[in-house]
Design an enzyme around this catalytic site. Sequence first.
Site, PDB file in Angstrom:
ATOM      1  N   LYS A 166       0.835  -1.201   0.000  1.00 44.79           N
ATOM      2  CA  LYS A 166       0.000   0.000   0.000  1.00 44.79           C
ATOM      3  C   LYS A 166       0.872   1.254   0.000  1.00 44.79           C
ATOM      4  CE  LYS A 166      -3.811  -2.409   2.203  1.00 44.79           C
ATOM      5  NZ  LYS A 166      -4.611  -2.725   3.389  1.00 44.79           N
ATOM      6  N   GLN A 192      -4.537  -1.350   9.592  1.00 45.01           N
ATOM      7  CA  GLN A 192      -4.492  -2.670   8.972  1.00 45.01           C
ATOM      8  C   GLN A 192      -5.107  -3.720   9.906  1.00 45.01           C
ATOM      9  OE1 GLN A 192      -3.584  -3.259   5.880  1.00 45.01           O
ATOM     10  NE2 GLN A 192      -3.678  -5.483   5.940  1.00 45.01           N
ATOM     11  N   ASP A 218     -10.802   3.284   3.798  1.00 40.71           N
ATOM     12  CA  ASP A 218     -11.041   1.838   3.742  1.00 40.71           C
ATOM     13  C   ASP A 218     -12.542   1.531   3.633  1.00 40.71           C
ATOM     14  OD1 ASP A 218      -9.201  -0.178   3.711  1.00 40.71           O
ATOM     15  OD2 ASP A 218      -9.033  -0.363   5.884  1.00 40.71           O
TER      16      ASP A 218
END
Length: 286
Positions: A53, A97, A120
């Site tokens: 990422k 995460q 997200d």
Amino acid sequence: MTARIIDGKALAAATRAGLVPRVQALTAAGHQPGLAVILVGDDPASAVYVRNKVKACEDIGIRSLMTRLPAETTEADLLAHVARLNADTSVHGILVQLPLPRHLDAQKILETIAFDKDVDGLHATNAGLTLMGTPHFRSCTPYGVMKMLESIGYPVAGCHAVVLGRSNMVGKPMAMLLLAANATVTIAHSKTRDLGAITRQADVLVAAVGRRNLVTADMVKPGAVVIDVGTNRTPEGKLAGDVDFEAVKSVAGWISPVPGGVGPMTITMLLVNTVEAAERRRQAAA
Ligand code: GUN
């Protein structure tokens, strides 16, 4: 019949290339997009995802702020870190995460992220807005799958889409995006009886369960579009999806491979959401 391949890698590259001028325009106007990524603990798979990422951000000029916190980090410390990032106007997107170490309540942490920085798409507000059909940020993997369907010109409206899996990150938002595109949607899961009878009705089959070779050729309607969200490891350590690719590709009309299918699109949609967040900030500041 051999299915045509949905090349997620190529679509991701084209989409990322399309973001570059937007990032440049933002940067020139003093609003360089910034994504903060938080990794708690030392799960090796998560470390690889996070590295990918960060690299994807840097490749197109998005500023990335990576924070690695020890596995013993307390909830209070993590919440304080998120609060600092919420207040930092140079940060447009925040990603924690998952999975988190077990002593941390993932949903509570996700709810602490400002919903307009939740690139997200996992905050309850963003999940709710997606449910209402007015998404602010779409969850990245389902968003990427919709772009893959769009890229092959598939007429989603009126089709029967079957989603395997009901996670908050993929299955549920996937079903909502397909519904918003006027598909008739069935969600199947581990307790579903006679799975094959349902999957064989699917014009579009999205597999997001996390079980290697769950979808076999006899479960697929001839000509169907099969999108494989699975990320499983073979005993040899190779990445493999939920679909028996070799067998299913002789039945399906379209199929996405693993690797090179949904994976690159998930990261790409994170970049898209981050750029959108920065564009919104720029507009608000104008
Ligand atoms: N872990 C695996 N995939 C993801 C993702 O897309 N977002 C977050 N936050 N964690 C993940």
